[in-house]
Motif scaffolding. Structure first.
Motif, PDB file in Angstrom:
ATOM      1  N   ARG A  65       0.785  -1.080   0.022  1.00 22.43           N
ATOM      2  CA  ARG A  65      -0.005  -0.025   0.022  1.00 22.43           C
ATOM      3  C   ARG A  65       0.913   1.194  -0.049  1.00 22.43           C
ATOM      4  O   ARG A  65       0.630   2.175  -0.777  1.00 22.43           O
ATOM      5  CB  ARG A  65      -0.920   0.183   1.165  1.00 22.43           C
ATOM      6  CG  ARG A  65      -1.983  -0.991   1.095  1.00 22.43           C
ATOM      7  CD  ARG A  65      -3.043  -0.551   2.240  1.00 22.43           C
ATOM      8  NE  ARG A  65      -2.411  -0.880   3.617  1.00 22.43           N
ATOM      9  CZ  ARG A  65      -2.549  -2.036   4.256  1.00 22.43           C
ATOM     10  NH1 ARG A  65      -3.179  -3.105   3.639  1.00 22.43           N
ATOM     11  NH2 ARG A  65      -2.005  -2.046   5.506  1.00 22.43           N
ATOM     12  N   PHE A  66       1.886   1.264   0.785  1.00 22.31           N
ATOM     13  CA  PHE A  66       2.641   2.310   0.928  1.00 22.31           C
ATOM     14  C   PHE A  66       3.422   2.737  -0.626  1.00 22.31           C
ATOM     15  O   PHE A  66       3.400   3.909  -0.763  1.00 22.31           O
ATOM     16  CB  PHE A  66       3.816   2.428   2.073  1.00 22.31           C
ATOM     17  CG  PHE A  66       4.854   3.429   2.147  1.00 22.31           C
ATOM     18  CD1 PHE A  66       4.665   4.838   2.794  1.00 22.31           C
ATOM     19  CD2 PHE A  66       5.885   3.064   1.535  1.00 22.31           C
ATOM     20  CE1 PHE A  66       5.567   5.578   2.885  1.00 22.31           C
ATOM     21  CE2 PHE A  66       7.038   4.122   1.713  1.00 22.31           C
ATOM     22  CZ  PHE A  66       6.534   5.245   2.337  1.00 22.31           C
ATOM     23  N   PHE A  67       3.957   1.946  -0.874  1.00 27.20           N
ATOM     24  CA  PHE A  67       4.951   2.144  -2.237  1.00 27.20           C
ATOM     25  C   PHE A  67       4.000   2.427  -3.291  1.00 27.20           C
ATOM     26  O   PHE A  67       4.307   3.159  -4.319  1.00 27.20           O
ATOM     27  CB  PHE A  67       6.148   0.855  -2.404  1.00 27.20           C
ATOM     28  CG  PHE A  67       7.142   1.014  -1.348  1.00 27.20           C
ATOM     29  CD1 PHE A  67       8.180   1.949  -1.664  1.00 27.20           C
ATOM     30  CD2 PHE A  67       7.424   0.268  -0.557  1.00 27.20           C
ATOM     31  CE1 PHE A  67       9.215   1.939  -0.855  1.00 27.20           C
ATOM     32  CE2 PHE A  67       8.484   0.171   0.308  1.00 27.20           C
ATOM     33  CZ  PHE A  67       9.354   1.293   0.116  1.00 27.20           C
ATOM     34  N   GLY A  72       5.764   4.103  -7.831  1.00 25.41           N
ATOM     35  CA  GLY A  72       6.781   3.258  -8.584  1.00 25.41           C
ATOM     36  C   GLY A  72       7.144   1.804  -8.153  1.00 25.41           C
ATOM     37  O   GLY A  72       6.528   1.500  -6.962  1.00 25.41           O
ATOM     38  N   GLU A  73       7.679   1.110  -8.809  1.00 29.30           N
ATOM     39  CA  GLU A  73       8.186  -0.241  -8.239  1.00 29.30           C
ATOM     40  C   GLU A  73       9.017  -0.181  -7.026  1.00 29.30           C
ATOM     41  O   GLU A  73       9.840   0.759  -6.970  1.00 29.30           O
ATOM     42  CB  GLU A  73       9.040  -0.999  -9.205  1.00 29.30           C
ATOM     43  CG  GLU A  73      10.428  -0.537  -9.795  1.00 29.30           C
ATOM     44  CD  GLU A  73      10.848  -1.677 -10.453  1.00 29.30           C
ATOM     45  OE1 GLU A  73      10.352  -2.356 -11.664  1.00 29.30           O
ATOM     46  OE2 GLU A  73      12.400  -1.935 -10.369  1.00 29.30           O
ATOM     47  N   GLY A  95       1.973 -10.661  -5.123  1.00 28.80           N
ATOM     48  CA  GLY A  95       2.008 -10.146  -6.477  1.00 28.80           C
ATOM     49  C   GLY A  95       3.589  -9.862  -6.582  1.00 28.80           C
ATOM     50  O   GLY A  95       3.796  -9.226  -7.765  1.00 28.80           O
ATOM     51  N   PHE A  96       4.431 -10.021  -5.995  1.00 30.53           N
ATOM     52  CA  PHE A  96       5.735  -9.773  -6.123  1.00 30.53           C
ATOM     53  C   PHE A  96       6.317 -11.028  -7.169  1.00 30.53           C
ATOM     54  O   PHE A  96       5.967 -12.028  -7.239  1.00 30.53           O
ATOM     55  CB  PHE A  96       6.677  -9.949  -5.060  1.00 30.53           C
ATOM     56  CG  PHE A  96       6.429  -8.895  -3.840  1.00 30.53           C
ATOM     57  CD1 PHE A  96       7.430  -7.753  -3.737  1.00 30.53           C
ATOM     58  CD2 PHE A  96       5.336  -8.833  -3.178  1.00 30.53           C
ATOM     59  CE1 PHE A  96       7.229  -6.872  -2.878  1.00 30.53           C
ATOM     60  CE2 PHE A  96       5.140  -7.764  -2.238  1.00 30.53           C
ATOM     61  CZ  PHE A  96       6.117  -6.707  -2.007  1.00 30.53           C
ATOM     62  N   GLN A 257       5.560  -4.312  -9.030  1.00 29.37           N
ATOM     63  CA  GLN A 257       5.094  -3.246  -9.848  1.00 29.37           C
ATOM     64  C   GLN A 257       3.633  -2.819  -9.623  1.00 29.37           C
ATOM     65  O   GLN A 257       2.863  -3.705  -9.801  1.00 29.37           O
ATOM     66  CB  GLN A 257       5.145  -3.735 -11.457  1.00 29.37           C
ATOM     67  CG  GLN A 257       6.320  -4.077 -11.924  1.00 29.37           C
ATOM     68  CD  GLN A 257       7.239  -2.965 -12.226  1.00 29.37           C
ATOM     69  OE1 GLN A 257       6.822  -1.903 -12.506  1.00 29.37           O
ATOM     70  NE2 GLN A 257       8.351  -3.135 -12.852  1.00 29.37           N
ATOM     71  N   PRO A 258       3.326  -1.676  -9.059  1.00 29.89           N
ATOM     72  CA  PRO A 258       2.222  -1.212  -8.953  1.00 29.89           C
ATOM     73  C   PRO A 258       1.147  -1.326 -10.052  1.00 29.89           C
ATOM     74  O   PRO A 258       1.514  -1.149 -11.162  1.00 29.89           O
ATOM     75  CB  PRO A 258       2.374   0.196  -8.382  1.00 29.89           C
ATOM     76  CG  PRO A 258       3.726   0.248  -7.985  1.00 29.89           C
ATOM     77  CD  PRO A 258       4.519  -0.769  -9.096  1.00 29.89           C
TER      78      PRO A 258
END
Length: 258
Positions: A65-67, A72-73, A95-96, A257-258
């Motif tokens: 959530r934060f990143f 960005g990734e 999801g990584f 990757q968001p």
């Protein structure tokens, strides 16, 4: 080398007590996670965590959530001894994407063979300005086949900020850049970090990588560091072992990757 003791020192010194790696970046501790937020396209990610089966999923979700809000990734830098033991599986489920595993190799500088020199016809050029940064990024792109934009931004920011925290060098055959590497020297740390060592394919196997390691290690020793560390690929691991580095654990980048 006492592997367990040195690995514990590395965890405390370089992960749990991490320092910003470039002007404008910041290190934050949130609960049982230490993360680095890069500045202006710099590297961002999770450096250290102290999790268990009960806390891991919530901590992963919080970092996502934060990143993601930053746009960005980011990378969760997972080490082979991190807990819980299924942390990698939990990251993939969130999801990584796992990138190739590397080996954390560390050497005490007093134990290293530092007499390696580049082969005939190749000279080492210290990088101090934008032109040198462009040479390093050019080698990076040719050696690894990936875009060098982030490296350009990060290295230029380091050199124009506190230049004592980074050493970069490029190997030239005549005027042609054929290999390059950098080293991060964070104030107060006992470990100097060797990063980005790469040689273009047609110049591999001639001892250039070994000479770049020795060059940076000599600088680290002159500046009072006790250890040097490398995240070694399968290609560089045998060279580093011959120089005196020892394998302590593995490290795997998990990228989101968001």
């Amino acid at each position: 080398m006492d592997h367990s003791a040195v690995l514990a020192l590395f965890d405390r010194d370089m992960r749990e007590s991490a320092r910003p790696d470039a002007p404008g970046s910041r290190v934050e501790r949130v609960g049982r996670v230490v993360r680095l937020v890069g500045a202006d396209k710099g590297w961002s990610g999770v450096l250290w965590s102290d999790l268990d089966e009960a806390s891991a999923d919530a901590a992963i979700a919080e970092q996502v959530r934060f990143f993601s809000r930053l746009g960005g990734e980011f990378e969760w830098k997972l080490y082979g001894h991190d807990r819980p033991v299924d942390l990698g599986q939990r990251l993939r489920a969130a999801g990584f994407t796992a990138e190739p595993e590397e080996t954390l190799m560390i050497a005490e500088l007093s134990d290293l063979a530092l007499d390696a020199e580049p082969p005939e016809g190749v000279r080492l050029l210290p990088v101090t300005d934008r032109a040198g940064v462009d040479l390093v990024a050019d080698v990076h792109e040719r050696a690894f086949g990936i875009d060098g934009t982030r490296l350009r931004h990060q290295l230029l920011a380091q050199l124009t900020g506190d230049s004592d925290t980074v050493v970069a060098v490029v190997a030239l055959a005549g005027d042609v850049p054929v290999s390059a590497a950098r080293m991060e020297l964070l104030p107060g740390a006992r470990f100097a970090g060797l990063w980005g060592g790469g040689t273009v394919e047609e110049w591999r196997g001639r001892g250039i990588y070994r000479a770049l390691v020795a060059h940076r290690a000599r600088v680290a020793a002159d500046r009072g560091y006790r250890y040097v560390q490398v995240d070694a690929s399968s290609q560089s691991r045998p060279i580093l072992a011959r120089l005196g580095f020892q394998a302590l654990t593995t490290t795997t980048p998990y990228v989101y990757q968001p």
